[in-house]
Design a protein around this motif. Sequence first.
Motif, short mmCIF file in Angstrom:
data_model
loop_
_atom_site.label_atom_id
_atom_site.label_comp_id
_atom_site.label_asym_id
_atom_site.label_seq_id
_atom_site.Cartn_x
_atom_site.Cartn_y
_atom_site.Cartn_z
N GLN A 63 39.40 33.84 49.40
CA GLN A 63 37.91 33.66 48.49
C GLN A 63 37.55 35.25 48.08
OE1 GLN A 63 35.35 32.18 51.46
NE2 GLN A 63 35.87 30.02 50.89
N LYS A 64 37.66 36.33 48.92
CA LYS A 64 37.60 37.73 48.52
C LYS A 64 38.51 38.08 47.31
CE LYS A 64 38.49 41.76 50.64
NZ LYS A 64 38.67 42.50 51.80
N LYS A 65 39.74 37.57 47.39
CA LYS A 65 40.78 37.97 46.32
C LYS A 65 40.34 37.27 45.11
CE LYS A 65 44.77 39.62 48.85
NZ LYS A 65 46.25 39.58 49.23
N ILE A 66 39.94 35.83 45.18
CA ILE A 66 39.80 35.25 43.96
C ILE A 66 38.51 35.87 43.24
CG2 ILE A 66 39.03 33.01 43.14
CD1 ILE A 66 41.72 33.16 43.77
N ALA A 67 37.38 35.97 44.08
CA ALA A 67 36.22 36.60 43.53
C ALA A 67 36.49 37.85 42.70
CB ALA A 67 35.11 36.80 44.66
N LEU A 77 39.42 38.76 41.57
CA LEU A 77 40.22 38.52 40.27
C LEU A 77 39.39 37.99 39.17
CD1 LEU A 77 43.40 37.33 41.73
CD2 LEU A 77 43.15 39.50 40.63
N LYS A 78 38.37 37.20 39.61
CA LYS A 78 37.53 36.59 38.45
C LYS A 78 36.55 37.55 38.01
CE LYS A 78 37.81 31.88 39.89
NZ LYS A 78 37.15 30.71 40.41
N ASN A 79 36.16 38.48 38.51
CA ASN A 79 35.26 39.56 38.11
C ASN A 79 36.14 40.59 36.93
OD1 ASN A 79 32.99 38.61 39.37
ND2 ASN A 79 33.50 40.05 41.11
N LYS A 80 37.31 40.42 37.00
CA LYS A 80 38.06 41.47 36.21
C LYS A 80 38.15 40.86 35.00
CE LYS A 80 40.64 44.08 39.78
NZ LYS A 80 41.96 44.60 40.12
#
Length: 98
Positions: free
Chosen positions: A89-93, A95-98
């Motif tokens: 969940q941390k990685k997806i969050a 990546l979506k912010n970039k």
Amino acid sequence: MTIKEITKGYQDEVSFQKKMLQNLQYWLQFFLTIGAIGFVLGYYFYQKTTWLFIIGTIMTGIGVIGALIIAYGRHRGKQNVKLIIADYQKKIATLKNK
């Protein structure tokens, strides 16, 4: 890596971890059964047949120690699955912010 590839990798890892937790559940049942059989042997043959009482006591000890070790392993495995999901969940969050 794309989000789709990361998701697939994490899904594979979580499913593998859950399968291993299920295997530990089978081993836990096995050791509890050994302990129960040993307890019955020890209880029934107390002061009747010494060698069966001793075998029952040994089986109870092995069953209890084995069950404790496996139960601890299951506990740590469940914590590991939660950590993997939190990391995903941390990685997806991120990546979506970039």
